[in-house]
Design a protein around this motif. Structure first.
Motif, PDB file in Angstrom:
ATOM      1  N   ALA A   1      -4.996  -2.492  -5.571  1.00 34.32           N
ATOM      2  CA  ALA A   1      -6.412  -2.141  -5.394  1.00 34.32           C
ATOM      3  C   ALA A   1      -6.558  -0.709  -4.886  1.00 34.32           C
ATOM      4  O   ALA A   1      -5.621  -0.153  -4.293  1.00 34.32           O
TER       5      ALA A   1
ATOM      6  N   VAL B   1      -4.645   1.226  -1.672  1.00 32.28           N
ATOM      7  CA  VAL B   1      -3.434   0.614  -1.090  1.00 32.28           C
ATOM      8  C   VAL B   1      -2.238   1.557  -1.171  1.00 32.28           C
ATOM      9  O   VAL B   1      -1.214   1.330  -0.530  1.00 32.28           O
TER      10      VAL B   1
ATOM     11  N   THR C   1      -1.056   3.314  -4.394  1.00 32.67           N
ATOM     12  CA  THR C   1      -0.273   3.360  -5.638  1.00 32.67           C
ATOM     13  C   THR C   1       0.128   4.793  -6.012  1.00 32.67           C
ATOM     14  O   THR C   1       1.266   5.037  -6.402  1.00 32.67           O
ATOM     15  N   SER C   2      -0.799   5.764  -5.849  1.00 33.76           N
ATOM     16  CA  SER C   2      -0.407   7.125  -6.285  1.00 33.76           C
ATOM     17  C   SER C   2       0.621   7.726  -5.338  1.00 33.76           C
ATOM     18  O   SER C   2       1.579   8.363  -5.784  1.00 33.76           O
ATOM     19  N   THR C   3       0.460   7.496  -4.045  1.00 32.46           N
ATOM     20  CA  THR C   3       1.428   8.037  -3.082  1.00 32.46           C
ATOM     21  C   THR C   3       2.833   7.500  -3.377  1.00 32.46           C
ATOM     22  O   THR C   3       3.804   8.265  -3.455  1.00 32.46           O
TER      23      THR C   3
ATOM     24  N   GLU D   1       0.352   4.452 -12.684  1.00 32.65           N
ATOM     25  CA  GLU D   1      -0.088   3.801 -11.442  1.00 32.65           C
ATOM     26  C   GLU D   1      -1.598   3.682 -11.386  1.00 32.65           C
ATOM     27  O   GLU D   1      -2.301   4.516 -11.963  1.00 32.65           O
TER      28      GLU D   1
ATOM     29  N   ARG E   1      -6.790   3.938   5.345  1.00 36.92           N
ATOM     30  CA  ARG E   1      -6.256   4.733   4.220  1.00 36.92           C
ATOM     31  C   ARG E   1      -7.364   5.559   3.569  1.00 36.92           C
ATOM     32  O   ARG E   1      -7.138   6.660   3.102  1.00 36.92           O
TER      33      ARG E   1
ATOM     34  N   ALA F   1      -7.911   8.568   5.679  1.00 35.51           N
ATOM     35  CA  ALA F   1      -6.784   9.505   5.502  1.00 35.51           C
ATOM     36  C   ALA F   1      -6.960  10.267   4.191  1.00 35.51           C
ATOM     37  O   ALA F   1      -6.776  11.483   4.123  1.00 35.51           O
TER      38      ALA F   1
ATOM     39  N   ASN G   1       2.603  -2.237   1.411  1.00 34.65           N
ATOM     40  CA  ASN G   1       2.773  -0.795   1.619  1.00 34.65           C
ATOM     41  C   ASN G   1       2.309  -0.383   3.024  1.00 34.65           C
ATOM     42  O   ASN G   1       1.259   0.229   3.182  1.00 34.65           O
ATOM     43  N   VAL G   2       3.130  -0.720   4.023  1.00 34.51           N
ATOM     44  CA  VAL G   2       2.773  -0.307   5.384  1.00 34.51           C
ATOM     45  C   VAL G   2       3.397   1.051   5.674  1.00 34.51           C
ATOM     46  O   VAL G   2       2.700   2.025   5.941  1.00 34.51           O
ATOM     47  N   SER G   3       4.740   1.103   5.571  1.00 35.99           N
ATOM     48  CA  SER G   3       5.371   2.409   5.802  1.00 35.99           C
ATOM     49  C   SER G   3       5.844   2.968   4.462  1.00 35.99           C
ATOM     50  O   SER G   3       6.433   2.242   3.649  1.00 35.99           O
ATOM     51  N   ILE G   4       5.575   4.252   4.241  1.00 35.93           N
ATOM     52  CA  ILE G   4       5.915   4.850   2.933  1.00 35.93           C
ATOM     53  C   ILE G   4       7.409   4.680   2.650  1.00 35.93           C
ATOM     54  O   ILE G   4       7.801   4.213   1.582  1.00 35.93           O
TER      55      ILE G   4
END
Ligand SMILES: Nc1ncnc2c1ncn2[C@@H]1O[C@H](COP(=O)(O)OP(=O)(O)O)[C@@H](O)[C@H]1O
Ligand SMILES: O=C(O)[C@@H](COP(=O)(O)O)OP(=O)(O)O
Length: 307
Positions: free
Chosen positions: A103, A106, A108-110, A200, A235, A238, A278-281
């Motif tokens: 969604a 969350v 996806t691009s990062t 993505e 997020r 951010a 996806n909590v920590s990259i």
């Protein structure tokens, strides 16, 4: 005139191009094999120093790969060495396609860009860009949902829906369908060209992409989620700090975005698609790389002579 005349750096040569040796590029491919970024960078630096001491001015990419492999073995990183080589072999011989759904917000691009950078995949395509292309080819009168966002598409529904039907999810489904035509077009093109790509975005929903693609051995689908609503909200703030996307718009539609998140996760579970929090990259990227490696390991013919 090649780079060797312009710089005192070592030149790495491939069939079609040459470039100065980059510790950053080498370090990233070592992290993809499982090394911590700080160790990966020092190993890349040690390898560069070793080559310089030997007086190497130009090195071919296969030879560099071989040197890195044996250097890792020498340093007792045997498992990393095997994985490093495995990835180089897979990407050299097969186009791989990684689909990362989830969604809005969350991450996806990062995560897609991180994975692309570690694996050396040159192309990341967002489904919102594909949506933009589809908007140019399908009129608003024909598919008004396409002209909305995923979480406002329900507003464009004109026909009555059956009772008990979730209007927000129906709007979302109608919004993603035309975008998926573009997604499948890009997959086809990448396979024909033999190019690896990561796609993505929120339009990638398990169960909606034809099985013809999801069952291919060189295509992997991963869904990202955030169970914590609080983290998810943060997020958007951010993102607003570094882009033109105002957080107010996403917070206003937050309940629907959460509904879409839960729907995508349910669809993933129904279709046996892995779901990653996806909590920590760094942990998300590691988990995704683990899933991706496990899937693509089968593509490898294990020919160890092949650097
Ligand atoms: N694991 C994470 N930890 C902290 N911030 C993250 C993480 N993943 C993504 N972000 C940040 O959250 C925001 C939304 O991520 P983004 O990748 O744009 O989401 P999406 O593409 O899914 O809409 C961005 O500012 C990004 O830097
Ligand atoms: O439709 C949507 O959910 C988002 C998708 O983009 P990401 O948030 O996933 O990048 O696009 P928007 O219309 O808000 O620009």
């Amino acid at each position: 005139m090649g780079f060797e005349y312009l710089t005192n750096q070592i030149i790495v040569k491939d069939k079609n191009y040459e470039m100065p040796f980059s510790k950053g590029i080498l370090a990233r491919s070592l992290t993809a094999a499982g090394l911590k970024p700080s160790i990966a960078y020092s190993i890349a630096r040690e390898i560069e120093e070793m080559l310089k001491e030997e007086g190497v001015k130009v090195i071919n990419k296969d030879e560099l790969r071989r040197r890195v492999y044996y250097y890792l073995i020498d340093k007792n990183y045997c498992h990393i060495a095997e994985k490093y080589l495995l990835w180089r072999r897979i990407l050299k011989k097969h186009p791989i396609i990684i689909l990362i759904g989830g969604a809005s917000g969350v991450g996806t691009s990062t995560i897609a860009f991180e994975i692309a950078s570690r694996l050396g995949i040159p192309s990341v395509i967002g489904t919102d860009s594909i949506r933009e292309v589809m908007r140019r080819s399908i009129s608003k009168d024909l598919v008004p949902m396409l002209y909305e966002s995923s979480y406002t598409a329900w507003k464009a529904i004109r026909t009555p829906l059956p009772e008990n039907c979730n209007i927000y999810i129906t709007g979302f489904e109608r919004h993603i369908e035309p975008v998926l035509i573009g997604v499948e077009g890009i997959i086809d093109r990448s396979l024909t060209e033999g190019l690896s790509v990561i796609i993505e975005g929120t339009h990638l929903v398990p169960g909606f992409i034809s099985e013809k693609y999801t069952t291919m051995p060189n295509i992997i689908f991963i869904v990202l989620t955030l169970s914590s609503e609080e983290f998810h909200k943060k997020r958007f703030s951010a993102r607003a700090r570094v882009s033109n996307r105002p957080m107010e718009r996403y917070l206003k539609h937050f309940k629907i975005i959460r509904m879409i998140n839960n729907y995508i996760v349910d669809q993933a579970k129904k279709n046996n698609i892995p779901v990653v929090e996806n909590v920590s990259i760094s942990q998300t990227v590691e988990k995704c790389l683990e899933i991706i490696t496990e899937k693509f390991i089968n593509l490898d013919d294990g020919n160890d002579d092949d650097f």
